[in-house]
Design an enzyme around this catalytic site. Structure first.
Site, PDB file in Angstrom:
ATOM      1  N   CYS B  35       1.727  15.388 -13.191  1.00 38.54           N
ATOM      2  CA  CYS B  35       1.639  15.829 -12.035  1.00 38.54           C
ATOM      3  C   CYS B  35       1.640  17.112 -11.278  1.00 38.54           C
ATOM      4  CB  CYS B  35       0.930  15.186 -11.111  1.00 38.54           C
ATOM      5  SG  CYS B  35       0.154  13.755 -11.205  1.00 38.54           S
ATOM      6  N   ASP B  37       4.764  16.775  -9.540  1.00 34.07           N
ATOM      7  CA  ASP B  37       5.814  16.368  -8.692  1.00 34.07           C
ATOM      8  C   ASP B  37       5.992  14.949  -8.285  1.00 34.07           C
ATOM      9  OD1 ASP B  37       3.286  15.996  -7.341  1.00 34.07           O
ATOM     10  OD2 ASP B  37       4.188  17.781  -5.909  1.00 34.07           O
ATOM     11  N   CYS B  61       8.699  20.626  -5.561  1.00 37.25           N
ATOM     12  CA  CYS B  61       9.065  21.822  -5.165  1.00 37.25           C
ATOM     13  C   CYS B  61       9.410  21.630  -4.175  1.00 37.25           C
ATOM     14  CB  CYS B  61       7.717  23.047  -5.298  1.00 37.25           C
ATOM     15  SG  CYS B  61       6.659  22.488  -4.004  1.00 37.25           S
ATOM     16  N   CYS B 105       2.761  17.594  -0.381  1.00 35.51           N
ATOM     17  CA  CYS B 105       4.010  17.291  -0.505  1.00 35.51           C
ATOM     18  C   CYS B 105       4.049  16.150   0.566  1.00 35.51           C
ATOM     19  CB  CYS B 105       4.560  18.414  -0.261  1.00 35.51           C
ATOM     20  SG  CYS B 105       5.395  19.753  -1.538  1.00 35.51           S
TER      21      CYS B 105
END
Lengths: 394, 280
Positions: B35, B37, B61, B105
């Site tokens: 994916c 992350d 990231c 995130c």
């Protein structure tokens, strides 16, 4: 902080000689090359001189050079022309790793009902000539294959494909935006029908491109308007940029081999140094069939955007094929087409050098890179497990 | 280039609570290498049921790393009941904001926290019983519904920003849009006032009405320009057609399709319809 620019496949610095050559054509010599008076005439002479310089770099005749606004326009013009001159043909043959200028165009053609074949690449990023031959049919209007891939630098056998296409009566186009200025290109000794190049990849400004069209190749204009470019591309010539591109081509043509050897030795130093110092790092793409300036290298178990940001904080400008940087949620289509595993695709960094880079700059990158990767791997939940596995395996 | 807040940059460069808590009471792992992350959260409780230590490991990231670091700072010192109330919006606030495309995130942070709490309690997460909607990123219906409700999402694009669902091959777009509609339908007791409610159609009714509209409304107009349209298939809200006659070679056929055909069908049948041209 000093800027270390190693992102030359994205764009390049405009050479100071180019700027100098262009400058008078903004403010003093602003004539229109189409005008009858002396003031326009002197500008026209310079435009024709630029055309000769571009032609000389790629071994073409000046009449075969059409100035456009960019590489994307050249690609679009080439493909649309081929479709227009042979409307009965409904097939387009290309690869899975083309630049969006071709990739998204053929996707649109597909929606409009054309049959599109995109050749796969192997894990080194190479295509097979047998598959090219198999995929080319009587219905094929154009074959378009890039000369060099922008992400990995992998070179394609375009001259061979062009010969095959010619023998079957199919038009062949190559997007040579990344190749021209970096490797020798000679149209006089090839069967390539059309070739795109872009100014800003070889130290001319952004906003100027060229479509080479071989003499005798049927061509339908993409931008329709005035008689400029012998009716093949309407619109008043972008005079200063054309002159700048001419100068940039002249500069590229001088000592091409020598400059490229130097760039290649810097690239190899960088690449070998990183491979040696950082475990679980992998080169993406064939190491032989490759541009001398490009290195796509993956650092497993870390994410590319994080690496870029840390590099950027040190003044180093590179790029990545990771999802976070591709503007989508998936890693680059080039790396995916090559079957690069996800562990590596998300952590890919592209360094692309130019003749302006120095050995000191490479040394600096080699100094800062290992701790950056180490730091990010320290945070990564996958790293320790992977490291443990490779230890127990050895 | 992404524009991150100073707080995000600070936590990215100097993340707090990196690692794994030894003898952790709760462990939550979300995301995966494929994916792009992933986050592993571990925490330890004291006798009073307060989180005394929490650590993270993140692959991702800058905003993923910063969100993870923020999460650990936010939960240390809280009881499980207090920690449970932390949402992705709280993480975003703590960071002083995140770019739209990076919202997922913060959602990953919230999910890791829930997973770790469920792990401690020996419970199953509701998402585990839920059907996977987005195969590319393994996102379940439950996760999508959650993101829509907590963040007041109304479009497919927003759902992708927050959960990644639909960011890959795109085959689940229709399903996600249906979920959005369903959730919004539940939260809005009455139909949205600006749009008069169309009568709810069964599939058969919808198909018939599409056919009728094409025949009676659209075909005659196209015929005036020497064109013609043929209905090929209907899958969900996707109406697949093939343009014939003058339309097939017309450079403006895309405009005809999107503006006229789709517009008319939306006006007269359902405003969720999407018209696509297929080769025949």
């Amino acid at each position: 902080m000093k800027t270390i620019y190693v992102d030359n496949n994205a764009t390049t610095r405009v050479a100071p000689e180019v700027v100098e050559e262009m400058t008078p054509y903004f403010s003093e010599l602003y004539g229109n090359p189409s005008s009858m008076h002396f003031f326009g005439g002197q500008v026209q002479k310079k435009v024709e001189e630029a055309r000769e310089r571009v032609a000389a770099l790629i071994g073409a005749r000046p009449q075969e050079i059409i100035f456009t606004s960019c590489g994307t326009e050249s690609d679009n013009a080439a493909i649309f022309s081929a479709l227009q001159v042979a409307p009965e043909k409904r097939h387009v043959l290309t690869t899975r790793v083309e630049h969006p200028a071709v990739k998204n165009l053929v996707a649109q053609l597909k929606r409009e009902g054309y049959r599109v074949s995109e050749l796969p690449v192997d894990r080194h990023g190479l295509i097979s000539m047998e598959e090219v031959s198999r995929a080319m049919t009587e219905d094929t209007a154009i074959v378009s294959v890039m000369w060099a891939n922008n992400e990995t630098g992998v070179l394609f056998p375009v001259e061979e494909i062009a010969t095959l296409a010619k023998s079957r009566g199919v038009i062949f186009h190559t997007d040579a935006v990344q190749a021209v200025g970096k490797i020798p290109v000679n149209m006089a000794e090839s069967q390539i029908d059309m070739l795109s190049l872009s100014g800003h990849k070889l130290h001319a400004p952004k906003g100027i491109g060229v479509l080479y069209v071989r003499r005798g190749t049927r061509f339908a204009p993409f931008v329709i308007g005035g008689h400029q470019e012998e009716g093949r591309r309407g619109g008043t010539e972008n005079v200063p940029y054309i002159i700048g591109l001419g100068k940039a081509c002249e500069l590229a043509a001088s000592n091409l081999e020598e400059k490229n050897l130097r760039v290649k030795s810097l690239r190899d130093k960088l690449e070998n140094g990183l491979l040696k110092m950082i475990e679980n790092s992998i080169i993406n793409g064939d190491r032989e069939q490759r541009l001398p300036n490009t290195s796509s290298i993956s650092f497993e178990y870390v994410e590319g955007e994080s690496i870029l940001l840390k590099l950027s904080d040190k003044g180093i400008c590179a790029s990545s094929g990771s999802a976070c940087t591709s503007g989508s949620l998936e890693p680059s289509h080039v790396l995916r087409a090559m079957g690069v595993p996800f562990t590596a695709a998300h952590g890919s960094i592209r360094f692309s050098l130019s003749s302006y880079n120095t050995e000191e700059e490479i040394d600096y990158i080699l100094e800062v890179m290992p701790p950056i990767i180490e730091q990010l791997r320290e945070i990564s939940p996958f790293w320790k497990g992977a490291a443990a596995r490779s230890c127990s395996a050895s | 280039m992404w524009v991150y807040t100073d707080k995000v940059r600070e936590l990215f460069n100097n993340p707090k609570n990196v690692g794994e808590v030894e003898g952790a009471d709760g462990v939550g792992e979300v995301g995966s290498l494929s994916c792009g992350d992933a986050l592993k959260l571990t925490f330890k409780l004291d006798d009073q049921g307060q989180i005394i230590d929490a650590k993270f490991q993140t692959f991702g990231c800058a905003s993923a790393i910063a969100s993870s670091s923020a999460l650990t700072e936010m939960i240390i010192g809280k009881t499980l009941e207090e920690a449970e109330k932390i949402t992705n919006q709280d993480i975003v606030e703590f960071l002083g904001g995140l770019p739209d495309k990076k919202m997922h995130c913060s959602v990953m942070g919230q999910e890791a926290l829930r997973a770790a709490i469920a792990n401690y309690r020996g419970e199953k997460l509701p998402k585990e019983d839920s059907e996977i909607v987005c195969e590319c990123f393994g996102v379940t219906e439950n996760e999508i519904v959650d993101a829509i409700q907590h963040n007041n999402l109304t479009t497919l694009e927003q759902v992708t920003d927050y959960t990644k669902a639909g960011g890959g091959c795109g085959t689940c777009h229709e399903r996600i849009e249906a979920i959005i509609e369903e959730v919004l339908g539940q939260t809005e007791a009455e139909p949205r006032p600006e749009k008069p409610a169309k009568r709810r159609l069964s599939n058969i009714q919808k198909m018939k009405l599409i056919e009728e509209t094409l025949e009676k409304e659209i075909q005659p107009t196209l015929a005036k320009d020497g064109g013609s349209i043929e209905l090929v298939d209907i899958v969900g809200d996707r109406v697949m057609v093939s343009l014939k006659g003058a339309c097939a070679t017309c450079v403006a056929s895309d405009i005809t399709l999107k503006h006229y055909v789709e517009g008319k069908l939306r006006e007269l049948v359902a405003d969720t319809l999407v018209v696509e041209e297929v080769a025949q």
